[in-house]
Design a protein around this motif. Structure first.
Motif, short mmCIF file in Angstrom:
data_model
loop_
_atom_site.label_atom_id
_atom_site.label_comp_id
_atom_site.label_asym_id
_atom_site.label_seq_id
_atom_site.Cartn_x
_atom_site.Cartn_y
_atom_site.Cartn_z
N LYS A 1 0.84 -1.20 0.00
CA LYS A 1 0.00 0.00 0.00
C LYS A 1 0.87 1.25 0.00
O LYS A 1 0.57 2.23 -0.68
CB LYS A 1 -0.92 0.01 1.22
N ASP A 2 1.94 1.18 0.80
CA ASP A 2 2.85 2.33 0.87
C ASP A 2 3.44 2.61 -0.52
O ASP A 2 3.47 3.76 -0.97
CB ASP A 2 3.95 2.01 1.88
N TYR A 3 3.84 1.55 -1.20
CA TYR A 3 4.41 1.76 -2.54
C TYR A 3 3.32 2.21 -3.52
O TYR A 3 3.60 2.97 -4.45
CB TYR A 3 5.13 0.50 -3.02
N THR A 4 2.10 1.73 -3.29
CA THR A 4 1.00 2.20 -4.15
C THR A 4 0.85 3.71 -3.98
O THR A 4 0.72 4.45 -4.96
CB THR A 4 -0.32 1.50 -3.77
N ASP A 5 0.92 4.16 -2.70
CA ASP A 5 0.81 5.61 -2.45
C ASP A 5 1.96 6.37 -3.10
O ASP A 5 1.77 7.43 -3.68
CB ASP A 5 0.80 5.89 -0.94
N ARG A 6 3.15 5.77 -2.99
CA ARG A 6 4.31 6.45 -3.60
C ARG A 6 4.15 6.50 -5.12
O ARG A 6 4.49 7.48 -5.76
CB ARG A 6 5.60 5.69 -3.25
N ILE A 7 3.63 5.39 -5.67
CA ILE A 7 3.39 5.34 -7.12
C ILE A 7 2.40 6.44 -7.51
O ILE A 7 2.61 7.17 -8.49
CB ILE A 7 2.79 3.96 -7.53
N ILE A 8 1.34 6.57 -6.70
CA ILE A 8 0.31 7.59 -7.01
C ILE A 8 0.94 8.98 -6.97
O ILE A 8 0.72 9.81 -7.85
CB ILE A 8 -0.88 7.48 -6.02
N GLY A 9 1.77 9.21 -5.93
CA GLY A 9 2.44 10.51 -5.81
C GLY A 9 3.35 10.77 -7.00
O GLY A 9 3.36 11.85 -7.59
N LEU A 10 4.09 9.72 -7.38
CA LEU A 10 5.03 9.87 -8.50
C LEU A 10 4.27 10.10 -9.80
O LEU A 10 4.67 10.91 -10.64
CB LEU A 10 5.91 8.62 -8.60
N LYS A 11 3.15 9.40 -9.92
CA LYS A 11 2.33 9.55 -11.13
C LYS A 11 1.79 10.98 -11.22
O LYS A 11 1.74 11.58 -12.29
CB LYS A 11 1.17 8.55 -11.08
N LYS A 12 1.39 11.50 -10.06
CA LYS A 12 0.88 12.87 -10.02
C LYS A 12 1.97 13.85 -10.47
O LYS A 12 1.72 14.75 -11.29
CB LYS A 12 0.43 13.19 -8.59
N LEU B 1 15.51 11.09 -2.45
CA LEU B 1 15.12 11.68 -3.74
C LEU B 1 13.69 12.21 -3.64
O LEU B 1 12.86 11.63 -2.94
CB LEU B 1 15.15 10.62 -4.84
N ASN B 2 13.44 13.29 -4.36
CA ASN B 2 12.03 13.69 -4.47
C ASN B 2 11.48 13.18 -5.82
O ASN B 2 12.24 12.67 -6.65
CB ASN B 2 11.86 15.21 -4.31
N ASP B 3 10.18 13.33 -5.98
CA ASP B 3 9.54 12.73 -7.16
C ASP B 3 10.06 13.33 -8.46
O ASP B 3 10.19 12.65 -9.48
CB ASP B 3 8.02 12.88 -7.08
N ASN B 4 10.34 14.63 -8.44
CA ASN B 4 10.88 15.27 -9.66
C ASN B 4 12.20 14.62 -10.06
O ASN B 4 12.42 14.33 -11.24
CB ASN B 4 11.12 16.76 -9.38
N GLU B 5 13.02 14.43 -9.07
CA GLU B 5 14.32 13.80 -9.36
C GLU B 5 14.13 12.38 -9.86
O GLU B 5 14.83 11.92 -10.76
CB GLU B 5 15.19 13.81 -8.09
N ARG B 6 13.17 11.69 -9.28
CA ARG B 6 12.89 10.32 -9.73
C ARG B 6 12.49 10.31 -11.21
O ARG B 6 12.96 9.49 -11.99
CB ARG B 6 11.77 9.69 -8.90
N ILE B 7 11.60 11.25 -11.56
CA ILE B 7 11.15 11.31 -12.97
C ILE B 7 12.34 11.57 -13.89
O ILE B 7 12.49 10.90 -14.93
CB ILE B 7 10.08 12.42 -13.16
N HIS B 8 13.19 12.50 -13.50
CA HIS B 8 14.36 12.79 -14.34
C HIS B 8 15.26 11.57 -14.50
O HIS B 8 15.75 11.29 -15.59
CB HIS B 8 15.14 13.98 -13.76
N LYS B 9 15.40 10.86 -13.41
CA LYS B 9 16.26 9.67 -13.48
C LYS B 9 15.62 8.60 -14.39
O LYS B 9 16.31 7.93 -15.15
CB LYS B 9 16.49 9.10 -12.08
#
Lengths: 714, 49
Positions: free
Chosen positions: A161-172, B30-38
């Motif tokens: 679930k934690d990774y799902t949340d991180r995925i959602i954040g990253l997707k956003k 890392l923050n998400d922006n950095e992750r995307i760039h990587k």
């Protein structure tokens, strides 16, 4: 080392009871609190957990979290707790918890002020989220082994679930970047939009021209239509006026002619009457002479007498021949015929003819309906015959002077009769009166209606500049206007249809230009977009926008996949137990095998009976632990101590990135070796710089509270 | 040292790109922006179509 101190007061109704530490205030990071009940082992652990945001830490078991929460929220407890601990590498973490009453005796919210201090002494406040990212608070009580393993499953679920949340954040974030890229400067898009703009502007110009031409044509056609209408009405008015004039003139002539004819007729009638009167007078004279002839004895006296008597009896006026004239005459005719037969038998045919002729005259008169016309056609022959007969007679009666006189008189009579006859000939027929052509109310009404129509039409047409004086010019000009030529041959039905068609074309054109999705709207959108694009900055990832799309798609796939996997896990393993009655399908089986292997990694080693085993997997459905040596151990065969060991090792090894604060209460059921195994793991973590505190608590047997420290290599 | 949670999640995927995503998500510095760039760099390096 860890240093701490606290003052703790609990309002117990009759008194506010203070609690103070009974264990040393400073000891090594890996240690065991050993003492009887109510010596403050759990209180110290609860305070440490509270100081590092444990009251709502979801990784803690509900029972322990409630214990921490009790300290945090209980309105009867006030406290002041300070704690500081350090890693083997010199990094420190400290916290100060204050829970107190305000001036009115109301409990204030708990204040937690935590700081991390690096080896150089730099101090930085750390809040809950930051703490949980970097540190891990482990606070647990080892108990039922199966339940503990199920908690490991929960941890896997939480991780998913934690990774799902991180995925959602990253997707956003990826979506935001994608949006930024979309809004960034795109030379290809600028070129494309410019090309579109050129095309749209060309289309706009074309459409506008079409509309303009159609509008002009409609205007001209309206002019033409009105000019035609005015011409039609004017022509009709002229025609009606001419008709009225002609009719009036004709009627005047007819009236004159009628009057003239009437007058002439009356004159003729008068003449006729005169002539008739003269004629009958002549007849009467003639019969007088016939009487003389009778007296000469040349003619059978009977019919003459009869006629004579008749002649005396009636007035032979042409105007009032009596109704019994015909029967009387017929009687006379019969008498004459009888007399005639006598003359005939005497071969005196001339006399017979004379009488017959006279009878015919009478017979003609008896036929009133043929009237004058018959008289006209017969008198000539009658008189001619009469004259001839008299001449014959005169030859026979020459010797008689009277007879000569009679003959002379008769000739005069004949002459008069002939004159009378001439008068008949010259009398015209009564003219038939010519019908007058009345101008009639309808012509007047029509004329009036047409004039009104003209006024109305001229008013309507004024906005097109057409009036009763210039319509001819407009019609002439239309012949010279190329655009109007196709319309000139149209009749009054075709032209309005053509105009309606043009008006439809205009509406369609205007809609295409100004409509909701019309050309102007599209041009405005593209122009705005172009302006935005021109203003926008280039995005560093612009040329990699497809990769960003791919990232989003992949993240989406992973998100869905993790959700599915959590569903699988919930189906087969949950806090209620393990669904041993279900058979996983191949996909589920593959996933669960990975879970069992991960559980094995988490346990890593177990001590079973007297042997340490390295674990490859823990299958909760079969309740078996498989070791690297191929040995299979039933989970339920393991004693509580082994289970605790297995569980605690699992917990400690599950997240090796964070710096750990680990506290295990009620460890007295673990045997010495197992407990030492855990401590060894704690020491190992401390030595590697990943442990701030590794504290166990064991119930002592009537021993004074004491702390047993376990030093590592550092 | 490896985070068992991230290791487990990573182990669920055979695709390198997905593995990399999980790996980057487990890197807390890392923050998400950095992750995307990587991730973009990775795809560019791999010349993914």
């Amino acid at each position: 080392m860890i240093e701490y101190n606290y003052t703790f007061f609990r309002d117990e109704g009759d008194e506010v009871r203070p609690y103070h530490p009974r264990y040393p205030l400073k000891f090594f990071n890996v240690a065991d609190l050993n003492g009887n009940s109510s010596t403050g082992k759990s209180t110290l652990m609860n305070l440490i957990a509270l100081a590092f945001y444990g009251s709502d830490d979801p990784t803690l078991s509900a029972a322990l979290r409630n214990r921490v929460k009790y300290l945090d929220e209980n309105q009867k407890v006030t406290l002041d707790f300070k704690v500081e601990m350090s890693t083997s590498e010199g990094n420190r973490l400290k916290s100060h918890v204050v829970k107190k009453l305000d001036g009115n005796g109301h409990m204030l919210p708990t204040e937690i002020t935590a700081y991390e201090i690096d080896a150089s002494g730099n101090e930085r406040r750390i809040f809950k989220e930051g703490f949980r990212k970097k540190y891990r608070l482990i606070y647990d009580i080892p108990d039922d082994p199966t339940k503990r393993l199920l908690h490991s499953i929960e941890e896997i679920q939480k991780a998913q679930k934690d990774y799902t949340d991180r995925i959602i954040g990253l997707k956003k974030t990826a979506s935001l970047i994608e949006e930024e890229i979309r809004k960034s400067k795109d030379p290809a898009a600028i070129e494309e939009y410019n090309a579109k703009l050129v095309k749209l502007n060309e289309e706009l110009e074309r459409t506008q021209n079409t509309v303009n031409v159609a509008e002009t044509t409609v205007k001209e056609l309206r002019k033409l239509q009105y000019a035609k209408k005015i011409k039609t009405i004017t022509d009709e008015i002229d025609r009606l006026k001419r008709l009225k004039t002609t009719t009036d003139k004709q009627n005047r002539k007819i009236n004159t002619d009628n009057k003239k004819a009437e007058s002439e007729y009356r004159i003729a009638l008068t003449k006729l009457n005169v002539a008739n009167t003269a004629l009958f007078q002549t007849y009467r004279d003639c019969y007088e002479k016939m009487k003389i002839i009778k007296d000469l004895g040349e003619i059978d006296p009977i019919p003459i007498d009869y006629w004579f008597s008749f002649n005396q009896k009636i007035d032979l006026s042409p105007k009032d021949i009596p109704e019994d004239f015909v029967p009387i005459t017929n009687t006379l005719i019969e008498s004459v015929e009888r007399a005639g037969k006598k003359y005939k038998s005497d071969n005196d045919e001339n006399k017979y003819a004379l009488l017959t002729s006279l009878m015919n005259i009478l017979k003609d008169y008896s036929q009133k309906n043929e009237s004058i016309e018959i008289l006209q056609t017969t008198t000539d022959s009658i008189y001619s015959e009469l004259k001839k007969e008299l001449n014959v007679i005169s030859q026979k009666v020459k010797k008689s002077q009277d007879y000569q006189n009679a003959q002379k008189s008769l000739e005069e009579c004949i002459k008069k009769a002939m004159n009378a006859h001439q008068a008949f000939v010259s009398v015209p027929k009564k003219p038939e009166e010519q019908d007058k052509i009345e101008p009639g109310e309808d012509i007047k009404d029509k004329l009036e209606a047409e004039e009104k129509s003209l006024t109305r039409t001229v008013t309507e047409s004024s906005k097109y500049g057409v009036n009763a004086t210039n319509y001819y010019t407009i019609l002439d000009n239309a012949q010279k206007t190329a655009v109007l030529l196709p319309y000139l041959q149209m009749d009054s039905y075709q032209l309005p249809t053509a105009i309606r068609q043009l008006e439809n074309d205009i509406r369609d054109g205007e809609s295409a230009i100004n409509g909701k999705d019309g050309l102007k709207s599209r041009i405005a959108i593209i122009t705005n977009r172009l302006e935005e694009l021109e203003k926008s900055k280039e995005h560093p990832l612009f040329k990699y926008r497809k990769y960003v799309e791919k990232i989003i798609k992949t993240l989406d796939t992973i998100q869905k996949d993790l959700s599915t996997k959590n569903g699988i896990l919930s189906k087969f393993v949950n806090t209620q137990g393990v669904a041993t009655n279900l058979t996983p399908n191949p996909e589920q089986k593959e996933y669960l095998n990975r879970v069992w292997k991960n559980l094995g990694k988490r346990l890593n080693h177990i001590r079973f009976i007297d042997t340490e085993y390295e674990i490859t997997e823990v299958n909760l459905i079969t309740s078996e632990i498989t070791t690297t040596t191929g040995k299979t151990i039933k989970i339920f065969d393991m004693g509580t101590g082994e289970s605790q060991n297995a569980y605690l090792l699992n917990v400690l090894r599950s997240n090796q990135e964070s710096c750990i604060i680990a506290m295990f209460d009620e460890c007295e059921n673990m045997d010495y070796n197992l407990r030492m195994g855990i401590r060894q793991e704690l020491i190992s973590l401390y030595d590697s710089g990943h442990l701030l505190l590794g504290l166990t608590a064991s119930h002592g047997k009537n021993e004074a509270p004491r702390v047993e420290e376990f030093h590592g290599t550092k | 040292m490896t985070d068992l949670n991230s290791e487990f999640i990573t182990s669920l995927y055979d695709d390198d790109f997905k593995k990399m995503i999980i790996q980057l998500l487990s890197e807390t510095d890392l923050n998400d922006n950095e992750r995307i760039h990587k991730l973009v760099e990775y795809l560019a390096q791999e010349k993914v179509e």
